[in-house]
Design a protein around this motif. Structure first.
Motif, PDB file in Angstrom:
ATOM      1  N   ILE A  71      -4.606 -10.143   7.905  1.00  0.00           N
ATOM      2  CA  ILE A  71      -3.357  -9.483   8.293  1.00  0.00           C
ATOM      3  C   ILE A  71      -2.871  -8.613   7.139  1.00  0.00           C
ATOM      4  O   ILE A  71      -2.685  -9.107   6.024  1.00  0.00           O
ATOM      5  N   PRO A  72      -2.643  -7.326   7.351  1.00  0.00           N
ATOM      6  CA  PRO A  72      -2.131  -6.469   6.273  1.00  0.00           C
ATOM      7  C   PRO A  72      -0.703  -6.864   5.904  1.00  0.00           C
ATOM      8  O   PRO A  72       0.117  -7.140   6.780  1.00  0.00           O
ATOM      9  N   GLN A  73      -0.413  -6.897   4.616  1.00  0.00           N
ATOM     10  CA  GLN A  73       0.896  -7.368   4.155  1.00  0.00           C
ATOM     11  C   GLN A  73       1.780  -6.262   3.577  1.00  0.00           C
ATOM     12  O   GLN A  73       2.940  -6.503   3.284  1.00  0.00           O
ATOM     13  N   ASN A  74       1.262  -5.065   3.406  1.00  0.00           N
ATOM     14  CA  ASN A  74       2.036  -3.985   2.794  1.00  0.00           C
ATOM     15  C   ASN A  74       2.280  -2.863   3.799  1.00  0.00           C
ATOM     16  O   ASN A  74       2.020  -1.697   3.539  1.00  0.00           O
ATOM     17  N   THR A 206       9.144  -8.763  -0.088  1.00  0.00           N
ATOM     18  CA  THR A 206       9.687  -8.599  -1.432  1.00  0.00           C
ATOM     19  C   THR A 206       8.939  -7.498  -2.165  1.00  0.00           C
ATOM     20  O   THR A 206       7.771  -7.227  -1.876  1.00  0.00           O
ATOM     21  N   PRO A 207       9.605  -6.856  -3.135  1.00  0.00           N
ATOM     22  CA  PRO A 207       8.925  -5.814  -3.916  1.00  0.00           C
ATOM     23  C   PRO A 207       7.700  -6.383  -4.611  1.00  0.00           C
ATOM     24  O   PRO A 207       7.689  -7.516  -5.089  1.00  0.00           O
ATOM     25  N   GLU A 208       6.654  -5.589  -4.641  1.00  0.00           N
ATOM     26  CA  GLU A 208       5.404  -6.007  -5.275  1.00  0.00           C
ATOM     27  C   GLU A 208       5.116  -5.116  -6.469  1.00  0.00           C
ATOM     28  O   GLU A 208       5.072  -3.897  -6.346  1.00  0.00           O
ATOM     29  N   ALA A 209       4.947  -5.732  -7.626  1.00  0.00           N
ATOM     30  CA  ALA A 209       4.631  -4.972  -8.833  1.00  0.00           C
ATOM     31  C   ALA A 209       3.141  -4.664  -8.830  1.00  0.00           C
ATOM     32  O   ALA A 209       2.306  -5.550  -8.993  1.00  0.00           O
ATOM     33  N   SER A 210       2.802  -3.408  -8.610  1.00  0.00           N
ATOM     34  CA  SER A 210       1.399  -3.018  -8.586  1.00  0.00           C
ATOM     35  C   SER A 210       1.280  -1.538  -8.889  1.00  0.00           C
ATOM     36  O   SER A 210       2.271  -0.834  -9.072  1.00  0.00           O
ATOM     37  N   ALA A 211       0.057  -1.073  -8.929  1.00  0.00           N
ATOM     38  CA  ALA A 211      -0.193   0.335  -9.216  1.00  0.00           C
ATOM     39  C   ALA A 211       0.034   1.213  -7.997  1.00  0.00           C
ATOM     40  O   ALA A 211      -0.164   2.417  -8.054  1.00  0.00           O
ATOM     41  N   GLY A 215       8.553   0.997  -4.389  1.00  0.00           N
ATOM     42  CA  GLY A 215       8.843   0.901  -2.972  1.00  0.00           C
ATOM     43  C   GLY A 215       7.843   0.065  -2.195  1.00  0.00           C
ATOM     44  O   GLY A 215       8.050  -0.218  -1.022  1.00  0.00           O
ATOM     45  N   THR A 216       6.754  -0.352  -2.817  1.00  0.00           N
ATOM     46  CA  THR A 216       5.778  -1.190  -2.141  1.00  0.00           C
ATOM     47  C   THR A 216       6.356  -2.591  -1.957  1.00  0.00           C
ATOM     48  O   THR A 216       6.901  -3.175  -2.880  1.00  0.00           O
ATOM     49  N   ARG A 217       6.265  -3.104  -0.747  1.00  0.00           N
ATOM     50  CA  ARG A 217       6.778  -4.437  -0.455  1.00  0.00           C
ATOM     51  C   ARG A 217       5.670  -5.262   0.175  1.00  0.00           C
ATOM     52  O   ARG A 217       4.923  -4.787   1.023  1.00  0.00           O
ATOM     53  N   SER A 218       5.574  -6.508  -0.249  1.00  0.00           N
ATOM     54  CA  SER A 218       4.578  -7.417   0.290  1.00  0.00           C
ATOM     55  C   SER A 218       5.272  -8.425   1.191  1.00  0.00           C
ATOM     56  O   SER A 218       6.270  -9.037   0.794  1.00  0.00           O
ATOM     57  N   CYS A 219       4.773  -8.584   2.418  1.00  0.00           N
ATOM     58  CA  CYS A 219       5.413  -9.462   3.397  1.00  0.00           C
ATOM     59  C   CYS A 219       4.629 -10.760   3.581  1.00  0.00           C
ATOM     60  O   CYS A 219       3.397 -10.773   3.502  1.00  0.00           O
ATOM     61  N   GLU A 220       5.356 -11.835   3.843  1.00  0.00           N
ATOM     62  CA  GLU A 220       4.777 -13.146   4.113  1.00  0.00           C
ATOM     63  C   GLU A 220       5.520 -13.779   5.286  1.00  0.00           C
ATOM     64  O   GLU A 220       6.687 -13.492   5.526  1.00  0.00           O
ATOM     65  N   VAL A 221       4.833 -14.684   5.977  1.00  0.00           N
ATOM     66  CA  VAL A 221       5.453 -15.380   7.106  1.00  0.00           C
ATOM     67  C   VAL A 221       6.179 -16.628   6.606  1.00  0.00           C
ATOM     68  O   VAL A 221       5.637 -17.397   5.809  1.00  0.00           O
ATOM     69  N   LEU A 222       7.393 -16.826   7.095  1.00  0.00           N
ATOM     70  CA  LEU A 222       8.127 -18.055   6.803  1.00  0.00           C
ATOM     71  C   LEU A 222       7.843 -19.106   7.872  1.00  0.00           C
ATOM     72  O   LEU A 222       7.262 -20.139   7.601  1.00  0.00           O
ATOM     73  N   ARG A 223       8.252 -18.827   9.108  1.00  0.00           N
ATOM     74  CA  ARG A 223       8.051 -19.763  10.205  1.00  0.00           C
ATOM     75  C   ARG A 223       7.916 -19.007  11.520  1.00  0.00           C
ATOM     76  O   ARG A 223       8.150 -17.800  11.590  1.00  0.00           O
ATOM     77  N   LEU A 224       7.568 -19.733  12.569  1.00  0.00           N
ATOM     78  CA  LEU A 224       7.523 -19.222  13.930  1.00  0.00           C
ATOM     79  C   LEU A 224       8.413 -20.099  14.796  1.00  0.00           C
ATOM     80  O   LEU A 224       8.476 -21.318  14.599  1.00  0.00           O
ATOM     81  N   SER A 225       9.080 -19.486  15.747  1.00  0.00           N
ATOM     82  CA  SER A 225       9.840 -20.283  16.705  1.00  0.00           C
ATOM     83  C   SER A 225       8.885 -20.948  17.679  1.00  0.00           C
ATOM     84  O   SER A 225       7.688 -20.649  17.714  1.00  0.00           O
ATOM     85  N   GLN A 226       9.411 -21.852  18.511  1.00  0.00           N
ATOM     86  CA  GLN A 226       8.642 -22.337  19.635  1.00  0.00           C
ATOM     87  C   GLN A 226       8.287 -21.171  20.541  1.00  0.00           C
ATOM     88  O   GLN A 226       9.065 -20.228  20.690  1.00  0.00           O
ATOM     89  N   LEU A 227       7.138 -21.252  21.168  1.00  0.00           N
ATOM     90  CA  LEU A 227       6.763 -20.260  22.163  1.00  0.00           C
ATOM     91  C   LEU A 227       7.754 -20.317  23.324  1.00  0.00           C
ATOM     92  O   LEU A 227       8.074 -21.412  23.816  1.00  0.00           O
ATOM     93  N   ASP A 228       8.241 -19.155  23.717  1.00  0.00           N
ATOM     94  CA  ASP A 228       9.193 -19.012  24.820  1.00  0.00           C
ATOM     95  C   ASP A 228      10.547 -19.645  24.525  1.00  0.00           C
ATOM     96  O   ASP A 228      11.334 -19.922  25.446  1.00  0.00           O
TER      97      ASP A 228
END
Length: 232
Positions: A71-74, A206-211, A215-228
């Protein structure tokens, strides 16, 4: 048309959906916004030996083809939520991969403090090993078409009322509505089933320190709700 033949056709078109509906694990209770982000019971992720055992029990090819795509994160919060949704619902029982292989893709983009809990969430969306074995006999594939991705009003209310530090910086939620599709074969006849689905993806970017530049931000999943049972 012969009523018996018509009923048999209808039964065959529903068989794929019925198998998983009866065997897929469901979360026993929903979680509130604050409890979802803080204070959960840990769920242990599958070990390599458990994954090997599951692969054997599901009859997967020991030398499978391509693994599920990462899964792409940026890509920005909304695009990330869409990618998570696609990964959550897209699988192919004929690929040689097991449910744990598809779950691992999501675990790889989990927020560090939420990995164990997210694994539990993901397992509720995927077929059990027993269901997977049956679905493989129909060469079943699944995917989702997304209709709408919105930040729910309940999340905006929660953010406005939360105490400082109660919700992680950069956290947001997207409620996704769409249609889950399944295709397979019954004997030599193609069969398919579909149904509407709705769920919420909680994530943090969150901002990602990279080359790559500012403005580059790296995303991560926290949780998922129940389906439906999404936030509205």
């Amino acid at each position: 048309m012969d009523p018996a033949a018509s009923e048999d056709r209808r039964r065959r078109r529903l068989i794929i959906a019925a198998i998983a509906a009866g065997l897929t694990l469901l979360l026993l209770v929903g979680v509130g916004v604050y409890g979802l982000l803080r204070g959960h019971a840990p769920t242990t992720a599958p070990t390599p030996s458990e994954r090997a055992s599951e692969t054997s029990s599901t009859g997967a090819d020991p030398t499978p083809g391509a693994s599920p795509a990462p899964i792409p994160q940026n890509v920005g919060p909304e695009a990330f939520a869409r990618a998570v949704a696609q990964a959550l619902f897209a699988w192919d029982t004929a690929s040689g991969n097991s449910p744990s292989d598809y779950a691992q893709v999501l675990a790889d983009v989990a927020h560090g403090s939420e990995v164990d809990a997210l694994v539990g969430d993901v397992r509720a969306y995927l077929p059990t090993a027993e269901a997977w074995t049956q679905l493989r006999t129909y060469a079943t594939t699944q995917w989702i078409t997304i209709d709408e991705v919105v930040v729910p009003q309940a999340w905006e209310t929660a953010v406005s009322q939360a105490a400082p530090g109660q919700i992680p910086d950069g956290a947001t939620a997207y409620t996704i509505t769409g249609t889950r599709h399944r295709e397979g074969t019954w004997g030599t006849e193609p069969v398919e089933a579909s149904r509407p689905v709705a769920f919420t993806v909680f994530l943090v970017c969150t901002p990602e320190a990279s080359a790559r530049g500012a403005g580059t931000r790296s995303c991560e999943v926290l949780r998922l709700s129940q389906l439906d049972n999404p936030l509205r």
